[in-house]
Design an enzyme around this catalytic site. Structure first.
Site, PDB file in Angstrom:
ATOM      1  N   ARG A 215      62.825  38.340  14.388  1.00 14.96           N
ATOM      2  CA  ARG A 215      63.626  38.070  15.556  1.00 14.96           C
ATOM      3  C   ARG A 215      64.115  36.624  15.495  1.00 14.96           C
ATOM      4  O   ARG A 215      63.599  35.810  14.714  1.00 14.96           O
ATOM      5  CB  ARG A 215      62.839  38.332  16.834  1.00 14.96           C
ATOM      6  CG  ARG A 215      61.636  37.446  17.029  1.00 14.96           C
ATOM      7  CD  ARG A 215      60.676  37.959  18.112  1.00 14.96           C
ATOM      8  NE  ARG A 215      61.323  38.170  19.386  1.00 14.96           N
ATOM      9  CZ  ARG A 215      61.594  39.398  19.875  1.00 14.96           C
ATOM     10  NH1 ARG A 215      61.279  40.478  19.170  1.00 14.96           N
ATOM     11  NH2 ARG A 215      62.172  39.535  21.051  1.00 14.96           N
ATOM     12  N   GLY A 236      65.173  36.587   7.404  1.00 13.56           N
ATOM     13  CA  GLY A 236      64.771  35.489   8.261  1.00 13.56           C
ATOM     14  C   GLY A 236      65.473  35.489   9.611  1.00 13.56           C
ATOM     15  O   GLY A 236      66.525  36.116   9.801  1.00 13.56           O
ATOM     16  N   HIS A 237      64.916  34.740  10.538  1.00 10.93           N
ATOM     17  CA  HIS A 237      65.400  34.734  11.917  1.00 10.93           C
ATOM     18  C   HIS A 237      66.851  34.250  12.009  1.00 10.93           C
ATOM     19  O   HIS A 237      67.255  33.316  11.343  1.00 10.93           O
ATOM     20  CB  HIS A 237      64.495  33.902  12.820  1.00 10.93           C
ATOM     21  CG  HIS A 237      64.285  32.493  12.369  1.00 10.93           C
ATOM     22  ND1 HIS A 237      63.515  31.605  13.066  1.00 10.93           N
ATOM     23  CD2 HIS A 237      64.742  31.803  11.297  1.00 10.93           C
ATOM     24  CE1 HIS A 237      63.504  30.445  12.456  1.00 10.93           C
ATOM     25  NE2 HIS A 237      64.245  30.538  11.376  1.00 10.93           N
ATOM     26  N   GLY A 238      67.617  34.970  12.822  1.00  9.40           N
ATOM     27  CA  GLY A 238      69.004  34.593  13.062  1.00  9.40           C
ATOM     28  C   GLY A 238      69.948  34.946  11.937  1.00  9.40           C
ATOM     29  O   GLY A 238      71.123  34.563  11.970  1.00  9.40           O
ATOM     30  N   SER A 256      69.126  32.152   9.394  1.00  8.74           N
ATOM     31  CA  SER A 256      70.562  31.949   9.640  1.00  8.74           C
ATOM     32  C   SER A 256      71.429  32.192   8.410  1.00  8.74           C
ATOM     33  O   SER A 256      72.508  31.620   8.285  1.00  8.74           O
ATOM     34  CB  SER A 256      70.816  30.530  10.191  1.00  8.74           C
ATOM     35  OG  SER A 256      70.096  30.324  11.391  1.00  8.74           O
TER      36      SER A 256
END
Length: 336
Positions: A215, A236-238, A256
């Site tokens: 998340r 990975g997150h984002g 990201s």
């Protein structure tokens, strides 16, 4: 079924074989025997096609004739996949809720769903019809999941994540675990950054065994329609993953990362955070990507370079000691 029935179901044409041949199953080209069908999609197996014991072989439209019966197809690999579906029937899961399942009173699960042993569905969850949740699946509070959801044993969907229709989670897949976010405080200690944003999966996404889609700290982690996430992949997150992209086993996206559509990241490819991978990119196994990659590129190595250049570099690598020796010898000769 008879070969003629199989050909009709697969919408291919028979060549060099009797329509009455009985086909009982499918197998690889080197293991196949009488009563089985196999396929050739890779040219390196062309020789094996001439000696196979299979009763029939699925081949391309322009494949040379072989002794066995042939089914001519525009896409042999896809046709073979479809033939497996005709012979293999997965276990049926009858609608109903197992008595050991725990479902919050506020959760809503669509009609004709199968809820297996020890499944846990928390408050305010909505799941569409014809879902199958097998043993020990856990759905956290506020999750929204479309129809035809298939969650294999021990898969997890975390709080407030959103999944589209026809999503498949293989065993141990985790959607929406906390991203790896920490900030160092004034005392040098790591302060956890709350991961407040959900993971969002589109329609027809499959996440395979023990893969993790984290998340986001803020915003969302997004997996677009038709993307396929292999075993042990880390998103990975984002990050965002485009339509019909393949992330193969042990690939990892740092936070990201933006991956375009129709991308293939082969096994153990690693991408640094905040990189942009253009549409149609192919990264071969164990490529390390520290920078943006333009659309349509084929890259290899670390740091990632054009695949053709990497092949030339790889060919020269084992000759480096010889070349260094030659350079030292030449240097001495010049000095003399």
């Amino acid at each position: 079924m008879k070969l003629s029935q199989l050909a009709k179901a697969l919408q291919v044409r028979i060549e060099n074989g009797s329509p009455s041949i009985e086909i009982r199953g499918v197998a690889g080209i080197e293991e196949a025997g009488e009563g089985q069908i196999t396929f050739v999609a890779n040219p390196k197996y062309a020789a094996a096609a001439r000696t196979t014991h299979a009763s029939a072989v699925i081949v391309s439209e322009d494949f040379p004739a072989i002794p066995a019966a042939m089914l001519r197809s525009r896409n042999p690999y896809l046709t073979f996949a479809q033939s497996i579906e005709l012979f293999y029937q997965p276990p049926p899961y009858a609608p109903g809720i197992h008595p050991t399942a725990v479902i919050h009173a506020s959760a809503k699960i669509g009609a004709n769903s199968h809820i297996g042993p020890y499944v846990a569905v928390d408050r305010d969850v909505i799941i569409g019809g014809h879902a199958t949740l097998l043993a020990h699946v856990v759905i956290y509070a506020g999750a929204r999941i479309g129809k035809n959801f298939l969650a294999h044993a021990h898969s997890v969907v975390r709080e407030h994540c959103r999944l589209g229709d026809n999503v498949i989670l293989q065993n141990g897949a985790i959607v929406g675990a906390d991203g790896f976010g920490f900030a160092k405080d004034n005392d040098g200690q790591w302060h956890k950054i709350v991961q407040s944003g959900p993971a969002v999966l589109g329609d027809n996404v499959e996440v395979q065994a023990n893969a993790c889609i984290d998340r986001a700290s803020v915003g969302e982690t997004r997996i677009a329609d038709g993307a396929k996430i292999d075993n042990l992949v880390q998103v990975g997150h984002g990050s965002s993953v485009g339509e019909n992209t393949l992330l193969c086993s042990q690939a990892g996206l740092a936070g990201s990362t933006e991956v375009g559509k129709n991308v293939i990241l082969a096994g153990q490819v690693g991408v640094a955070g905040h990189c942009k991978i253009g549409d149609g990119v192919i990264a071969t196994a164990q490529t390390g990507i520290p920078n943006d990659v333009p659309a349509g590129a084929v890259v290899s190595g670390y740091p990632a370079i054009d695949n053709k250049l990497w092949l030339r570099c790889s060919a020269a690598f084992h000759r480096l000691p010889e070349l260094m020796k030659a350079m030292r010898t030449r240097g001495k000769t010049t000095a003399d």
